[in-house]
Design a protein around this motif. Structure first.
Motif, PDB file in Angstrom:
ATOM      1  N   ALA A 106       0.819  -1.220   0.000  1.00  0.00           N
ATOM      2  CA  ALA A 106       0.000   0.000   0.000  1.00  0.00           C
ATOM      3  C   ALA A 106       0.848   1.263   0.000  1.00  0.00           C
ATOM      4  CB  ALA A 106      -0.935  -0.004   1.205  1.00  0.00           C
ATOM      5  N   HIS A 107       1.995   1.257   0.713  1.00  0.00           N
ATOM      6  CA  HIS A 107       2.789   2.480   0.843  1.00  0.00           C
ATOM      7  C   HIS A 107       3.493   2.864  -0.453  1.00  0.00           C
ATOM      8  CE1 HIS A 107       5.697  -0.743   1.614  1.00  0.00           C
ATOM      9  NE2 HIS A 107       6.651   0.107   1.266  1.00  0.00           N
ATOM     10  N   LEU A 108       3.522   1.940  -1.445  1.00  0.00           N
ATOM     11  CA  LEU A 108       4.175   2.228  -2.715  1.00  0.00           C
ATOM     12  C   LEU A 108       3.189   2.627  -3.809  1.00  0.00           C
ATOM     13  CD1 LEU A 108       6.875  -0.596  -2.962  1.00  0.00           C
ATOM     14  CD2 LEU A 108       7.146   1.760  -2.149  1.00  0.00           C
ATOM     15  N   THR A 109       1.907   2.445  -3.582  1.00  0.00           N
ATOM     16  CA  THR A 109       0.904   2.703  -4.613  1.00  0.00           C
ATOM     17  C   THR A 109       0.135   3.981  -4.315  1.00  0.00           C
ATOM     18  OG1 THR A 109      -0.875   1.495  -3.510  1.00  0.00           O
ATOM     19  CG2 THR A 109       0.605   0.217  -4.933  1.00  0.00           C
ATOM     20  N   ALA A 110      -0.353   4.625  -5.364  1.00  0.00           N
ATOM     21  CA  ALA A 110      -1.162   5.825  -5.173  1.00  0.00           C
ATOM     22  C   ALA A 110      -2.481   5.486  -4.485  1.00  0.00           C
ATOM     23  CB  ALA A 110      -1.420   6.504  -6.520  1.00  0.00           C
ATOM     24  N   THR A 111      -3.102   4.375  -4.884  1.00  0.00           N
ATOM     25  CA  THR A 111      -4.373   4.017  -4.254  1.00  0.00           C
ATOM     26  C   THR A 111      -4.171   3.715  -2.767  1.00  0.00           C
ATOM     27  OG1 THR A 111      -4.096   1.737  -5.034  1.00  0.00           O
ATOM     28  CG2 THR A 111      -5.499   3.175  -6.348  1.00  0.00           C
ATOM     29  N   GLY A 112      -3.090   3.005  -2.450  1.00  0.00           N
ATOM     30  CA  GLY A 112      -2.813   2.706  -1.054  1.00  0.00           C
ATOM     31  C   GLY A 112      -2.551   3.960  -0.242  1.00  0.00           C
ATOM     32  N   ARG A 113      -1.778   4.871  -0.796  1.00  0.00           N
ATOM     33  CA  ARG A 113      -1.469   6.117  -0.087  1.00  0.00           C
ATOM     34  C   ARG A 113      -2.716   6.971   0.129  1.00  0.00           C
ATOM     35  NH1 ARG A 113       4.033   7.536  -3.528  1.00  0.00           N
ATOM     36  NH2 ARG A 113       5.312   5.866  -2.608  1.00  0.00           N
ATOM     37  N   SER A 114      -3.607   6.961  -0.858  1.00  0.00           N
ATOM     38  CA  SER A 114      -4.831   7.754  -0.709  1.00  0.00           C
ATOM     39  C   SER A 114      -5.675   7.235   0.448  1.00  0.00           C
ATOM     40  CB  SER A 114      -5.633   7.741  -2.013  1.00  0.00           C
ATOM     41  OG  SER A 114      -6.217   6.479  -2.251  1.00  0.00           O
ATOM     42  N   ILE A 115      -5.628   5.916   0.665  1.00  0.00           N
ATOM     43  CA  ILE A 115      -6.352   5.326   1.799  1.00  0.00           C
ATOM     44  C   ILE A 115      -5.619   5.602   3.107  1.00  0.00           C
ATOM     45  CG2 ILE A 115      -7.067   3.148   2.851  1.00  0.00           C
ATOM     46  CD1 ILE A 115      -7.598   2.091   0.010  1.00  0.00           C
ATOM     47  N   LEU A 116      -4.302   5.358   3.130  1.00  0.00           N
ATOM     48  CA  LEU A 116      -3.515   5.566   4.345  1.00  0.00           C
ATOM     49  C   LEU A 116      -3.541   7.017   4.795  1.00  0.00           C
ATOM     50  CD1 LEU A 116      -0.371   3.378   3.516  1.00  0.00           C
ATOM     51  CD2 LEU A 116      -2.227   2.822   5.106  1.00  0.00           C
ATOM     52  N   ALA A 117      -3.730   7.950   3.857  1.00  0.00           N
ATOM     53  CA  ALA A 117      -3.762   9.368   4.201  1.00  0.00           C
ATOM     54  C   ALA A 117      -4.949   9.720   5.094  1.00  0.00           C
ATOM     55  CB  ALA A 117      -3.791  10.220   2.932  1.00  0.00           C
ATOM     56  N   HIS A 118      -5.940   8.845   5.142  1.00  0.00           N
ATOM     57  CA  HIS A 118      -7.098   9.078   6.006  1.00  0.00           C
ATOM     58  C   HIS A 118      -6.884   8.509   7.406  1.00  0.00           C
ATOM     59  CE1 HIS A 118     -10.038  10.870   3.212  1.00  0.00           C
ATOM     60  NE2 HIS A 118      -9.366  10.209   2.298  1.00  0.00           N
ATOM     61  N   PHE A 119      -5.736   7.879   7.629  1.00  0.00           N
ATOM     62  CA  PHE A 119      -5.399   7.350   8.947  1.00  0.00           C
ATOM     63  C   PHE A 119      -4.478   8.319   9.678  1.00  0.00           C
ATOM     64  CE2 PHE A 119      -5.685   2.716   7.209  1.00  0.00           C
ATOM     65  CZ  PHE A 119      -7.055   2.854   7.107  1.00  0.00           C
ATOM     66  N   SER A 120      -4.514   8.276  10.990  1.00  0.00           N
ATOM     67  CA  SER A 120      -3.586   9.070  11.788  1.00  0.00           C
ATOM     68  C   SER A 120      -2.225   8.367  11.805  1.00  0.00           C
ATOM     69  CB  SER A 120      -4.110   9.193  13.220  1.00  0.00           C
ATOM     70  OG  SER A 120      -4.043   7.930  13.868  1.00  0.00           O
ATOM     71  N   PRO A 121      -1.143   9.090  12.159  1.00  0.00           N
ATOM     72  CA  PRO A 121       0.167   8.436  12.272  1.00  0.00           C
ATOM     73  C   PRO A 121       0.146   7.227  13.202  1.00  0.00           C
ATOM     74  CG  PRO A 121       0.451  10.803  12.267  1.00  0.00           C
ATOM     75  CD  PRO A 121      -1.040  10.555  12.326  1.00  0.00           C
ATOM     76  N   LYS A 122      -0.634   7.295  14.282  1.00  0.00           N
ATOM     77  CA  LYS A 122      -0.725   6.149  15.197  1.00  0.00           C
ATOM     78  C   LYS A 122      -1.374   4.953  14.505  1.00  0.00           C
ATOM     79  CE  LYS A 122      -0.813   8.586  19.622  1.00  0.00           C
ATOM     80  NZ  LYS A 122      -1.600   8.843  20.871  1.00  0.00           N
ATOM     81  N   GLN A 123      -2.399   5.214  13.709  1.00  0.00           N
ATOM     82  CA  GLN A 123      -3.057   4.122  12.991  1.00  0.00           C
ATOM     83  C   GLN A 123      -2.132   3.513  11.942  1.00  0.00           C
ATOM     84  OE1 GLN A 123      -6.490   6.561  11.835  1.00  0.00           O
ATOM     85  NE2 GLN A 123      -7.835   5.123  12.898  1.00  0.00           N
TER      86      GLN A 123
END
Length: 255
Positions: A136-153
């Protein structure tokens, strides 16, 4: 034992829709369950508002929402998401007028899994076929999802990880770098990756949110860097955002 007709009918609707192979029209529900048409539409409205039913506009029918996670297997839920998203994806790819590949993915652990794909003419051949897992951290789709999480999440997803996996010797190598990248994504409004999955290819993506505001899926566009001028990337990000918004409405049962 007391009886609450509305509650009983709502459960009957859920059971009936779950037993069907595809979306069901309101008239069918009214006829098969012997519920007055006006009451049927009232039930559907409430069940949409609460996130249990979604509307398939092209079919003028209703199906179970991804919220009903206990109904069916993960593959069946992916099938429902694909059915909701595909018409929007087809329109998005056509609207760009560019040789792009559109896709829908969901987060599974620290991977994204691709559940729908639509390619324009002259679009590149990609590794992102349906069912493929990518970090997920290498893909645009994954990053768009992870961006909705807090750093702790995010750290809860990547426990005790001092370094992150690289596919093409590119992308964030630490959680701190990932945090910074996700903050950029939030500020920009759409995610981007370039050369981190496939050399000379780039992607933009925007997450679609369910009724709880959770990033249930992501809409992405991938293209050859040489085929799409960098000044058009922002336009593609905006187009993906419009489609992600439309999918969000469908996930919430609003359309």
């Amino acid at each position: 034992m007391s009886d609450i007709p509305a509650a009983r009918n709502a459960l009957r609707v859920l059971k009936f829709v779950a037993a069907q192979s595809g979306p069901v029209r309101a008239t069918t529900l009214s006829r098969e369950l012997d519920i007055p048409r006006s009451s049927t539409y009232q039930l559907i409205k409430v069940m949409q508002d609460e996130g249990f039913l979604v509307h398939f506009p092209e079919e003028r029918a209703y199906g179970l929402s991804p919220l009903v996670s206990e109904v069916g297997s993960a593959s069946m839920r992916a099938g429902r998401l694909e059915r909701l998203a595909r018409p929007l994806l087809v329109k998005l790819v056509k609207r760009t007028g560019l040789p792009v590949v559109g896709h829908v993915s969901v987060l599974q652990g620290t991977d994204v899994v691709y559940v729908a794909k639509e390619a324009a003419q002259r679009a590149p051949t990609l590794v992102t076929d349906i069912g493929v897992h990518l970090p997920a951290h290498l893909t645009a789709t994954g990053r768009s999802i992870l961006a909705h999480f807090s750093p702790k999440q995010v750290r809860a997803l990547y426990p005790a990880r001092d370094s992150l996996f690289h596919r093409a010797e590119a992308g964030p190598s630490t959680l701190r770098e990932l945090d910074a990248l996700l903050e950029e994504t939030r500020s920009r409004g759409w995610a981007v990756e370039s050369g981190e999955i496939t050399k000379d290819h780039a992607s933009v993506a925007v997450a679609a949110l369910d009724h709880n505001g959770y990033p249930a899926a992501s809409i992405g566009l991938t293209f050859r860097v040489t085929a799409v001028d960098i000044h058009l990337w922002r336009q593609l990000g905006a187009a993906a955002a419009i489609t992600a918004g439309a999918l969000s409405m469908r996930l919430r049962g609003r359309i």
